[in-house]
Design an enzyme around this catalytic site. Structure first.
Site, PDB file in Angstrom:
ATOM      1  N   ASP A 299       0.813  -1.215   0.000  1.00 51.68           N
ATOM      2  CA  ASP A 299       0.000   0.000   0.000  1.00 51.68           C
ATOM      3  C   ASP A 299       0.848   1.266   0.000  1.00 51.68           C
ATOM      4  O   ASP A 299       0.336   2.361  -0.245  1.00 51.68           O
ATOM      5  CB  ASP A 299      -0.935   0.003   1.209  1.00 51.68           C
ATOM      6  CG  ASP A 299      -2.107  -0.956   1.034  1.00 51.68           C
ATOM      7  OD1 ASP A 299      -2.350  -1.398  -0.106  1.00 51.68           O
ATOM      8  OD2 ASP A 299      -2.771  -1.276   2.043  1.00 51.68           O
ATOM      9  N   GLU A 327      -7.984  -2.096  -5.220  1.00 48.28           N
ATOM     10  CA  GLU A 327      -9.205  -1.372  -5.561  1.00 48.28           C
ATOM     11  C   GLU A 327      -9.264  -1.046  -7.042  1.00 48.28           C
ATOM     12  O   GLU A 327     -10.344  -0.932  -7.627  1.00 48.28           O
ATOM     13  CB  GLU A 327      -9.308  -0.089  -4.725  1.00 48.28           C
ATOM     14  CG  GLU A 327      -9.760  -0.314  -3.298  1.00 48.28           C
ATOM     15  CD  GLU A 327      -8.661  -0.739  -2.352  1.00 48.28           C
ATOM     16  OE1 GLU A 327      -8.846  -0.634  -1.138  1.00 48.28           O
ATOM     17  OE2 GLU A 327      -7.594  -1.212  -2.828  1.00 48.28           O
ATOM     18  N   HIS A 376      -8.709   5.306  -3.064  1.00 42.86           N
ATOM     19  CA  HIS A 376      -8.233   6.247  -2.050  1.00 42.86           C
ATOM     20  C   HIS A 376      -6.726   6.448  -2.101  1.00 42.86           C
ATOM     21  O   HIS A 376      -6.228   7.560  -1.900  1.00 42.86           O
ATOM     22  CB  HIS A 376      -8.646   5.756  -0.666  1.00 42.86           C
ATOM     23  CG  HIS A 376      -8.233   4.344  -0.353  1.00 42.86           C
ATOM     24  ND1 HIS A 376      -7.647   3.986   0.841  1.00 42.86           N
ATOM     25  CD2 HIS A 376      -8.305   3.189  -1.080  1.00 42.86           C
ATOM     26  CE1 HIS A 376      -7.392   2.675   0.842  1.00 42.86           C
ATOM     27  NE2 HIS A 376      -7.792   2.181  -0.312  1.00 42.86           N
ATOM     28  N   LYS A 402     -12.514   6.095   2.314  1.00 41.31           N
ATOM     29  CA  LYS A 402     -12.401   4.644   2.492  1.00 41.31           C
ATOM     30  C   LYS A 402     -11.503   4.298   3.666  1.00 41.31           C
ATOM     31  O   LYS A 402     -11.768   3.332   4.398  1.00 41.31           O
ATOM     32  CB  LYS A 402     -11.866   4.022   1.197  1.00 41.31           C
ATOM     33  CG  LYS A 402     -11.745   2.509   1.210  1.00 41.31           C
ATOM     34  CD  LYS A 402     -11.334   2.018  -0.168  1.00 41.31           C
ATOM     35  CE  LYS A 402     -10.953   0.558  -0.173  1.00 41.31           C
ATOM     36  NZ  LYS A 402     -12.025  -0.353   0.195  1.00 41.31           N
TER      37      LYS A 402
END
Length: 422
Positions: A299, A327, A376, A402
């Protein structure tokens, strides 16, 4: 407060070091684990330091559908009361594009006595869950998933079974965590084993094990890819959730790009989440290494890629194939949006991302409207580019809700001018 958020926000470069104190929100990953484990525990658990965001709200709503009482006494706490079992909901569980909630609940609802449908939005219906469904079937659980992606229909019989279950975790460590968290509700011991050496972000499995043990589970790691879980069930407990390391990467990025100093109230080495490893890389900016392995800090890769655009040398990101099933396809999304800023800045080479890097980027870039793909992390990472480059506009800024609903307020609080645009 920037509420309601406009359709787009243009970031005005502050042209000065940003200095201040910012408390990152609670960890999304740990919050959703703790919510589920508290729901599977008999009694009342108090979760503090929690994240209140779209993803955790969806998890809490799904648990309420299954008979769990989830109260919210303040902005960073949940009080969860359960009989130690999930009950059959009256309708499908809708989890939006919350990957953790979807994967974790797909395994957990196998302990329900009756049928449960786990579903999500259009983006979630493109995210693979087939390996987890295959693993559930090997335990004798009736799981139906025609497309290999949600929706999934589980016909539970009140127990998670027993024996050995093997899982291909090459796409996501969340499959392993889902099985591990449900395993204490078996009628006998369960061995969870990887079918190969590849596992996305192994550090998140360690987060899962720590949370499970805090709620009374007995888990023994037999080797690097095998765990033995006893059928202990869970006990209610009070549980403190640490700040979100993925959110912290944006704050470390702010420091690096502006030469500022942000006091997070927590040292980088105090985080247990794997994305905290990004701090050591960010600290090297503008001389980040030529090759960055993002496999265990996935991430953080969009943040690192935006910084790499202004690095003193090109950067190749490797070990990031799993970013294609987040996502959005984050490898493609990051490359596309870097190229809006300056053509040729981002390149996909197989499943690697190559950022050309230009230390003089601020003088060469052009105004760019950044497409966020309802993701996001694309929105938050590319907002950092606007701290150095003029004319960076973030479309759909509300998507940060989110995981970090206060993100834009945080930037404004540090003195960054945000111009609403259409």
């Amino acid at each position: 407060m920037l509420s309601p958020l406009p359709p787009a926000l243009t970031i005005v470069p502050p042209n000065r070091p940003l200095v201040g104190r910012v408390s990152p929100p609670g960890s999304k990953s740990i919050t959703n684990r703790a919510l589920l484990l508290a729901a599977l525990a008999d009694g009342t658990s108090r979760l503090t330091g929690a994240l209140k965001s779209k993803d955790t709200t969806l998890m809490a709503a799904a648990l309420r559908q299954m008979g769990v009482t989830v109260d919210e006494p303040d902005a960073t706490s949940f009080t969860v009361t359960s009989i130690g079992r999930l009950q059959q909901p009256s309708g499908p569980l809708f989890l939006g594009n919350a990957g953790t909630a979807t994967r974790f609940l797909t395994a957990a609802v196998a302990t329900v006595d009756g049928a449960v449908i786990v579903d999500g939005d259009e983006e979630m219906r493109l995210r693979p869950i087939g390996p987890l469904v295959t693993a559930l079937r090997s335990l004798g659980i009736d799981a139906i998933c025609p497309t290999g992606c949600p929706p999934v229909t589980i016909h539970g019989n009140g127990s998670f079974g027993s024996g050995r279950v093997e899982i291909d975790a090459g796409l996501s460590s969340q499959y392993v965590s889902a099985l591990l968290m449900a395993a204490p509700l078996g009628h006998g011991a369960i061995t969870v084993a990887l079918t190969g050496k590849d596992i996305g972000a192994r550090g998140y499995v360690d987060l899962t094990l720590a949370a499970m043990r805090a709620f009374g589970a007995e888990v023994e790691q037999l080797d690097a890819g095998t765990w033995l879980v006893q059928p202990t069930g869970y006990s209610a407990t009070d549980f403190r959730i640490e700040p979100d390391a993925s959110a912290a990467t944006y704050l470390w990025g702010i420091e690096a790009l502006t030469g500022g100093r942000i006091d997070l109230g927590v040292a980088a080495d105090a985080f247990t989440q794997p994305d905290a490893a990004a701090q050591a890389v960010i600290a090297q900016f503008p001389n980040m290494p030529a090759i960055i392995d993002g496999s265990q800090m996935q991430d953080a890769v969009p943040t690192l890629a935006v910084l790499a655009a202004s690095n003193n040398r090109p950067v190749r990101f490797v070990g990031i194939a799993n970013l294609r099933v987040k996502e959005t396809d984050r490898i493609r999304a990051v490359a596309n949006e870097l190229n809006r800023i300056l053509p040729g800045l981002g390149t996909e080479e197989g499943d690697d991302l190559v950022v050309a890097a230009d230390p003089n980027l601020a003088a060469r870039s052009r105004p760019a409207r950044i497409e966020t793909y309802h993701d996001h992390r694309i929105a938050m990472s590319f907002a950092l580019a606007g701290l150095k480059l003029s004319g960076i506009t973030i479309l759909d800024p509300a998507c940060t809700g989110k995981t970090y609903p206060e993100y834009w307020d945080m930037l404004a609080g540090l003195g960054v001018e945000l111009q609403p645009t259409t």
